[in-house]
Write a protein that holds these residues in place. Structure first.
Motif, PDB file in Angstrom:
ATOM      1  N   VAL A 105      45.532  30.071  43.954  1.00 16.74           N
ATOM      2  CA  VAL A 105      45.399  30.225  42.495  1.00 16.74           C
ATOM      3  C   VAL A 105      44.055  30.861  42.147  1.00 16.74           C
ATOM      4  O   VAL A 105      43.976  31.743  41.269  1.00 16.74           O
ATOM      5  N   LEU A 106      42.997  30.445  42.828  1.00 10.88           N
ATOM      6  CA  LEU A 106      41.659  30.987  42.568  1.00 10.88           C
ATOM      7  C   LEU A 106      41.593  32.478  42.903  1.00 10.88           C
ATOM      8  O   LEU A 106      40.998  33.262  42.154  1.00 10.88           O
ATOM      9  N   THR A 107      42.214  32.865  44.012  1.00 12.01           N
ATOM     10  CA  THR A 107      42.244  34.283  44.387  1.00 12.01           C
ATOM     11  C   THR A 107      42.931  35.111  43.310  1.00 12.01           C
ATOM     12  O   THR A 107      42.436  36.171  42.906  1.00 12.01           O
ATOM     13  N   TYR A 108      44.092  34.625  42.857  1.00 13.32           N
ATOM     14  CA  TYR A 108      44.813  35.350  41.803  1.00 13.32           C
ATOM     15  C   TYR A 108      43.955  35.455  40.540  1.00 13.32           C
ATOM     16  O   TYR A 108      43.852  36.543  39.934  1.00 13.32           O
ATOM     17  N   ALA A 109      43.327  34.352  40.135  1.00 10.32           N
ATOM     18  CA  ALA A 109      42.559  34.329  38.889  1.00 10.32           C
ATOM     19  C   ALA A 109      41.352  35.263  38.957  1.00 10.32           C
ATOM     20  O   ALA A 109      41.061  35.982  37.993  1.00 10.32           O
ATOM     21  N   ILE A 110      40.646  35.284  40.091  1.00 12.98           N
ATOM     22  CA  ILE A 110      39.448  36.123  40.220  1.00 12.98           C
ATOM     23  C   ILE A 110      39.811  37.602  40.124  1.00 12.98           C
ATOM     24  O   ILE A 110      39.191  38.372  39.379  1.00 12.98           O
ATOM     25  N   VAL A 111      40.843  38.024  40.888  1.00 14.55           N
ATOM     26  CA  VAL A 111      41.235  39.443  40.867  1.00 14.55           C
ATOM     27  C   VAL A 111      41.768  39.832  39.489  1.00 14.55           C
ATOM     28  O   VAL A 111      41.458  40.913  38.973  1.00 14.55           O
ATOM     29  N   GLN A 112      42.548  38.952  38.874  1.00 17.90           N
ATOM     30  CA  GLN A 112      43.078  39.240  37.529  1.00 17.90           C
ATOM     31  C   GLN A 112      41.941  39.388  36.524  1.00 17.90           C
ATOM     32  O   GLN A 112      41.990  40.271  35.652  1.00 17.90           O
ATOM     33  N   LEU A 113      40.913  38.562  36.643  1.00 17.32           N
ATOM     34  CA  LEU A 113      39.746  38.659  35.757  1.00 17.32           C
ATOM     35  C   LEU A 113      39.016  39.983  35.961  1.00 17.32           C
ATOM     36  O   LEU A 113      38.619  40.642  34.994  1.00 17.32           O
ATOM     37  N   ILE A 136      40.290  42.769  37.037  1.00 15.76           N
ATOM     38  CA  ILE A 136      41.122  43.864  36.529  1.00 15.76           C
ATOM     39  C   ILE A 136      41.082  43.908  35.000  1.00 15.76           C
ATOM     40  O   ILE A 136      40.920  44.974  34.390  1.00 15.76           O
ATOM     41  N   SER A 137      41.219  42.749  34.375  1.00 14.33           N
ATOM     42  CA  SER A 137      41.251  42.689  32.900  1.00 14.33           C
ATOM     43  C   SER A 137      39.923  43.083  32.275  1.00 14.33           C
ATOM     44  O   SER A 137      39.884  43.599  31.155  1.00 14.33           O
ATOM     45  N   THR A 138      38.803  42.858  32.978  1.00 14.60           N
ATOM     46  CA  THR A 138      37.487  43.241  32.452  1.00 14.60           C
ATOM     47  C   THR A 138      37.118  44.678  32.801  1.00 14.60           C
ATOM     48  O   THR A 138      36.055  45.157  32.393  1.00 14.60           O
ATOM     49  N   GLY A 139      37.962  45.360  33.562  1.00 15.29           N
ATOM     50  CA  GLY A 139      37.713  46.762  33.896  1.00 15.29           C
ATOM     51  C   GLY A 139      36.787  46.974  35.067  1.00 15.29           C
ATOM     52  O   GLY A 139      36.415  48.121  35.363  1.00 15.29           O
ATOM     53  N   ILE A 140      36.385  45.906  35.739  1.00 14.90           N
ATOM     54  CA  ILE A 140      35.490  46.050  36.902  1.00 14.90           C
ATOM     55  C   ILE A 140      36.225  46.737  38.052  1.00 14.90           C
ATOM     56  O   ILE A 140      35.659  47.572  38.759  1.00 14.90           O
ATOM     57  N   LEU A 141      37.504  46.380  38.233  1.00 18.55           N
ATOM     58  CA  LEU A 141      38.330  47.044  39.244  1.00 18.55           C
ATOM     59  C   LEU A 141      39.071  48.206  38.592  1.00 18.55           C
ATOM     60  O   LEU A 141      39.943  48.005  37.751  1.00 18.55           O
ATOM     61  N   SER A 142      38.714  49.416  38.981  1.00 24.56           N
ATOM     62  CA  SER A 142      39.348  50.607  38.419  1.00 24.56           C
ATOM     63  C   SER A 142      40.714  50.840  39.074  1.00 24.56           C
ATOM     64  O   SER A 142      41.114  50.130  39.993  1.00 24.56           O
ATOM     65  N   ASP A 143      41.410  51.882  38.595  1.00 25.91           N
ATOM     66  CA  ASP A 143      42.715  52.222  39.164  1.00 25.91           C
ATOM     67  C   ASP A 143      42.607  52.585  40.639  1.00 25.91           C
ATOM     68  O   ASP A 143      43.515  52.299  41.424  1.00 25.91           O
ATOM     69  N   TYR A 144      41.507  53.225  41.018  1.00 25.29           N
ATOM     70  CA  TYR A 144      41.310  53.596  42.419  1.00 25.29           C
ATOM     71  C   TYR A 144      41.237  52.352  43.304  1.00 25.29           C
ATOM     72  O   TYR A 144      41.886  52.277  44.349  1.00 25.29           O
ATOM     73  N   TYR A 145      40.456  51.372  42.864  1.00 24.02           N
ATOM     74  CA  TYR A 145      40.329  50.144  43.648  1.00 24.02           C
ATOM     75  C   TYR A 145      41.637  49.352  43.648  1.00 24.02           C
ATOM     76  O   TYR A 145      41.983  48.726  44.651  1.00 24.02           O
ATOM     77  N   PHE A 146      42.365  49.399  42.528  1.00 27.68           N
ATOM     78  CA  PHE A 146      43.625  48.672  42.500  1.00 27.68           C
ATOM     79  C   PHE A 146      44.654  49.330  43.424  1.00 27.68           C
ATOM     80  O   PHE A 146      45.485  48.647  44.023  1.00 27.68           O
TER      81      PHE A 146
END
Length: 330
Positions: free
Chosen positions: A19-27, A29-39
């Motif tokens: 659950v923590l892994t999902y929440a961290i990555v989702q956060l 992505i939603s804040t824009g730290i992970l761009s489309d390239y990284y995703f």
């Protein structure tokens, strides 16, 4: 009772980690730290995890050397792509993923029944030939647009869908390995003749693991086709099967967590070397050679990552530093 408590606490820790892994990555992505390239890199890593875990079931846990995993991936990709192009929305996506996995499993059954009576190099050659036949068929039929492939595919895969499929398939394979058929597969890997003498139907269980592995590879192909806008037969060639096998060997044959770690590490290395286009494959190959020299059993060997293993490793590192301090004082 104490054993039950330990088991429950371990399960709670694993669930909390998931659950923590999902929440961290989702956060991120939603804040824009992970761009489309990284995703895109995350999607590649996710599909590679599914492919590596399922191939490890066949090769690492059942002991069958298969080089045809890219063929099953291509079946899932094309079936899902063709369905999503004709049925819009999430229903088409889910139906395409299910159809892709089911079609790959059916082909796995048809291929597995005759070929899994073979062993060693003969099985590897047979599965490699099967994957090439599948690739050539897709390259020469009209519905798949031949060598040009399919383009402008609808995108459905986001972090939630990717995470659900990766976690679900990993749990499926782990539960299978802890079941009676899974133990039979491990017995076949250890000594097929001894397993037969104990009454285990070796062909049946080898075909079972092959079908499950093919189904999961089809799911991975379907996810690939519903994120990346174009697929073509060359994407699923011989080198793709080799790439998946490299992840499995790198992580450790017979280790599920090893396959997951291997897919993540190799995916990150490929991403970091992307700017050095000319030297990328040279450096990548040298890193793999170095790891295989110094760690031939892979990162995890046949062990699984656990709190106890991390604690033991920490104690060993602490012990080494303690010995160095003692020598320095002497």
């Amino acid at each position: 009772m104490n054993m039950k408590k330990l088991t429950d606490s371990a399960a709670i820790r694993k669930l909390a980690g998931i659950v923590l892994t999902y929440a961290i990555v989702q956060l991120l992505i939603s804040t824009g730290i992970l761009s489309d390239y990284y995703f895109a890199t995350i999607v590649t890593i996710g599909t590679n995890i599914i492919l590596a875990v399922s191939l490890n079931l066949i090769t690492g846990f059942t002991g069958q050397f298969s080089l045809g995993h890219a063929g099953f991936m291509s079946i899932g990709a094309y079936f899902c792509a063709l369905i999503t192009l004709r049925i819009p929305g999430i229903p088409g996506f889910l139906l395409g993923v299910l159809a892709g996995g089911t079609a790959a499993a059916l082909v796995g059954l048809l291929v597995g029944l005759p070929t899994l009576r073979l062993r060693g190099d003969y099985l590897a050659i047979a599965t490699l030939g099967m994957a090439e036949i599948i690739r050539i068929i897709f390259q020469n039929i009209e519905i798949t647009n031949g060598a040009a492939g399919l383009s402008n595919l609808p995108q459905f895969v986001n972090w939630t869908w990717l995470f659900l499929f990766v976690a679900g398939i990993t749990v499926l394979i782990v539960n299978f390995l802890h079941s009676s058929p899974g133990r039979a597969c491990i017995a076949i890997r250890e000594d097929e003749i001894a397993a037969e003498s104990m009454g285990i139907n070796t062909t049946r269980y080898k075909v079972t693991s092959f079908i499950i592995g093919a189904f999961c590879a089809g799911i991975a192909g379907a996810l690939y086709a519903t994120y990346f806008p174009r697929i073509k037969p060359d994407t699923f060639g011989f080198m793709k099967s080799v790439d998946i096998l490299v992840v499995v060997v790198f992580g450790g044959l017979g280790s599920i967590t090893g396959s997951i770690i291997g897919a993540i590490v190799l995916g990150l290395i490929s991403m970091l070397l992307a700017s050095w286009t000319e030297l990328r494959m040279v450096i990548y190959a040298l890193l793999l050679i170095a790891i295989m020299i110094f760690r031939p059993q892979g990162l995890m060997g046949s062990r699984e990552l656990s709190v106890a293993l991390l604690k033991r490793a920490g104690d060993q590192i602490t012990g080494l530093f303690h010995k160095k301090d003692q020598k320095g004082r002497d």
